[in-house]
Motif scaffolding. Sequence first.
Motif, PDB file in Angstrom:
ATOM      1  N   GLU A  77       5.590  21.942 -28.952  1.00 15.27           N
ATOM      2  CA  GLU A  77       4.584  22.317 -27.955  1.00 15.27           C
ATOM      3  C   GLU A  77       4.885  21.601 -26.648  1.00 15.27           C
ATOM      4  N   VAL A  78       4.868  22.349 -25.559  1.00 18.01           N
ATOM      5  CA  VAL A  78       5.103  21.797 -24.227  1.00 18.01           C
ATOM      6  C   VAL A  78       3.888  22.110 -23.361  1.00 18.01           C
ATOM      7  N   LEU A  79       3.312  21.067 -22.766  1.00 19.62           N
ATOM      8  CA  LEU A  79       2.192  21.234 -21.847  1.00 19.62           C
ATOM      9  C   LEU A  79       2.645  20.791 -20.463  1.00 19.62           C
ATOM     10  N   LEU A  80       2.774  21.737 -19.552  1.00 18.95           N
ATOM     11  CA  LEU A  80       3.211  21.442 -18.192  1.00 18.95           C
ATOM     12  C   LEU A  80       2.072  20.773 -17.430  1.00 18.95           C
ATOM     13  N   VAL A  81       2.362  19.623 -16.793  1.00 18.69           N
ATOM     14  CA  VAL A  81       1.287  18.908 -16.103  1.00 18.69           C
ATOM     15  C   VAL A  81       1.537  18.727 -14.612  1.00 18.69           C
ATOM     16  N   GLU A  82       2.794  18.745 -14.162  1.00 20.96           N
ATOM     17  CA  GLU A  82       3.041  18.603 -12.724  1.00 20.96           C
ATOM     18  C   GLU A  82       4.392  19.203 -12.354  1.00 20.96           C
ATOM     19  N   THR A  88      12.156  30.080  -7.516  1.00 15.89           N
ATOM     20  CA  THR A  88      11.399  31.085  -8.256  1.00 15.89           C
ATOM     21  C   THR A  88      11.858  31.195  -9.701  1.00 15.89           C
ATOM     22  N   THR A  89      13.174  31.067  -9.937  1.00 14.35           N
ATOM     23  CA  THR A  89      13.716  31.290 -11.280  1.00 14.35           C
ATOM     24  C   THR A  89      14.027  30.007 -12.040  1.00 14.35           C
ATOM     25  N   SER A  90      13.895  28.844 -11.406  1.00 14.82           N
ATOM     26  CA  SER A  90      14.190  27.581 -12.084  1.00 14.82           C
ATOM     27  C   SER A  90      13.287  26.487 -11.516  1.00 14.82           C
ATOM     28  N   GLU A  91      12.502  25.855 -12.387  1.00 17.82           N
ATOM     29  CA  GLU A  91      11.567  24.832 -11.942  1.00 17.82           C
ATOM     30  C   GLU A  91      11.679  23.598 -12.829  1.00 17.82           C
ATOM     31  N   THR A  92      11.468  22.425 -12.219  1.00 14.78           N
ATOM     32  CA  THR A  92      11.434  21.163 -12.955  1.00 14.78           C
ATOM     33  C   THR A  92      10.001  20.652 -12.987  1.00 14.78           C
ATOM     34  N   TRP A  93       9.555  20.268 -14.185  1.00 18.06           N
ATOM     35  CA  TRP A  93       8.179  19.827 -14.390  1.00 18.06           C
ATOM     36  C   TRP A  93       8.144  18.507 -15.151  1.00 18.06           C
ATOM     37  N   GLU A  94       7.067  17.759 -14.944  1.00 15.70           N
ATOM     38  CA  GLU A  94       6.690  16.720 -15.898  1.00 15.70           C
ATOM     39  C   GLU A  94       5.804  17.396 -16.928  1.00 15.70           C
ATOM     40  N   ALA A  95       6.045  17.094 -18.198  1.00 12.47           N
ATOM     41  CA  ALA A  95       5.317  17.778 -19.262  1.00 12.47           C
ATOM     42  C   ALA A  95       5.030  16.823 -20.410  1.00 12.47           C
ATOM     43  N   LEU A  96       4.011  17.152 -21.176  1.00 14.90           N
ATOM     44  CA  LEU A  96       3.774  16.503 -22.463  1.00 14.90           C
ATOM     45  C   LEU A  96       4.479  17.332 -23.526  1.00 14.90           C
ATOM     46  N   ARG A 201     -13.726  23.917   1.222  1.00 12.35           N
ATOM     47  CA  ARG A 201     -12.762  24.042   0.131  1.00 12.35           C
ATOM     48  C   ARG A 201     -11.728  22.931   0.219  1.00 12.35           C
ATOM     49  N   LEU A 202     -11.282  22.474  -0.938  1.00 12.50           N
ATOM     50  CA  LEU A 202     -10.128  21.591  -1.018  1.00 12.50           C
ATOM     51  C   LEU A 202      -9.391  21.911  -2.305  1.00 12.50           C
ATOM     52  N   GLU A 203      -8.161  21.415  -2.398  1.00 15.60           N
ATOM     53  CA  GLU A 203      -7.401  21.572  -3.632  1.00 15.60           C
ATOM     54  C   GLU A 203      -7.141  20.195  -4.218  1.00 15.60           C
ATOM     55  N   LEU A 204      -7.721  19.943  -5.371  1.00 14.82           N
ATOM     56  CA  LEU A 204      -7.484  18.718  -6.122  1.00 14.82           C
ATOM     57  C   LEU A 204      -6.909  19.134  -7.470  1.00 14.82           C
ATOM     58  N   VAL A 205      -5.615  18.923  -7.645  1.00 15.16           N
ATOM     59  CA  VAL A 205      -4.935  19.382  -8.856  1.00 15.16           C
ATOM     60  C   VAL A 205      -5.357  18.521 -10.043  1.00 15.16           C
ATOM     61  N   VAL A 206      -5.766  19.174 -11.113  1.00 13.63           N
ATOM     62  CA  VAL A 206      -6.181  18.492 -12.335  1.00 13.63           C
ATOM     63  C   VAL A 206      -4.962  18.377 -13.243  1.00 13.63           C
ATOM     64  N   GLY A 207      -4.624  17.141 -13.619  1.00 13.51           N
ATOM     65  CA  GLY A 207      -3.375  16.935 -14.343  1.00 13.51           C
ATOM     66  C   GLY A 207      -3.527  16.200 -15.654  1.00 13.51           C
ATOM     67  N   LEU A 208      -2.603  15.287 -15.896  1.00 14.03           N
ATOM     68  CA  LEU A 208      -2.420  14.650 -17.196  1.00 14.03           C
ATOM     69  C   LEU A 208      -3.641  13.893 -17.690  1.00 14.03           C
ATOM     70  N   ASP A 209      -4.377  13.221 -16.802  1.00 14.34           N
ATOM     71  CA  ASP A 209      -5.460  12.347 -17.255  1.00 14.34           C
ATOM     72  C   ASP A 209      -6.527  13.098 -18.036  1.00 14.34           C
ATOM     73  N   THR A 210      -6.680  14.401 -17.787  1.00 14.10           N
ATOM     74  CA  THR A 210      -7.654  15.189 -18.539  1.00 14.10           C
ATOM     75  C   THR A 210      -7.335  15.187 -20.032  1.00 14.10           C
ATOM     76  N   PHE A 211      -6.061  15.025 -20.387  1.00 15.26           N
ATOM     77  CA  PHE A 211      -5.639  15.139 -21.782  1.00 15.26           C
ATOM     78  C   PHE A 211      -5.404  13.788 -22.439  1.00 15.26           C
ATOM     79  N   ARG A 212      -5.687  12.698 -21.742  1.00 15.01           N
ATOM     80  CA  ARG A 212      -5.499  11.374 -22.338  1.00 15.01           C
ATOM     81  C   ARG A 212      -6.666  11.042 -23.265  1.00 15.01           C
TER      82      ARG A 212
END
Length: 212
Positions: A77-82, A88-96, A201-212
Amino acid sequence: VRPADFAYDLPEASIAQVPLDDRPSARLLVDIGDGIHHQTVYDLPALVGPGDVIVINDTRVLPARLHLTRATGGAVEVLLVERLAGTTTSETWEALVRPSRRITPGTVLQPESGLEVTVGEDLGEGRRLVRLDALDGVPAALDRYGEMPLPPYLSTVLDDPDRYQTVYANRPASAAAPTAGLHLTDYILDACRASGAGIERLELVVGLDTFR
């Protein structure tokens, strides 16, 4: 101030497992100086006025949970977090990645043809760098193969993923929804404007801490 200062007991039975179909019927705890009142989000426009500002987080949740397999057939299982970089065709992510310890750098994971996930550097605590490659584009591949990630306190899978998005969600970037905003609708926001309140409006990205 320490995180422990905000700890409190919350019975599991008190945690809503799905958003309400009628979003503004969610309960609203109000304390504006004359005691605590139990109302609903439908009452919000009557509680705000000129000089008040409602700030909404318009981040959109990505279908960022991927169920993949190794060449040996083992499930991963891979959970993309950032999102860190990419095209467009290739992306690098931090993931769990689970199970992370069993995955050596360079391992290629696949759901089916059309998407490859290459596991890279071990960042500790289950976090890995991963590269996603998809000829038809990574966003399209995530829409096809990804699932809406839910925080650990939610166990009910939603039939309609849009119920886990705010009505004003914009750029897909988050691993979880800004859940307080799930109760707002265009009608409620328009009524708040009519009462004299500003909407920002603002954009605050919700990331890894939600899943800790």
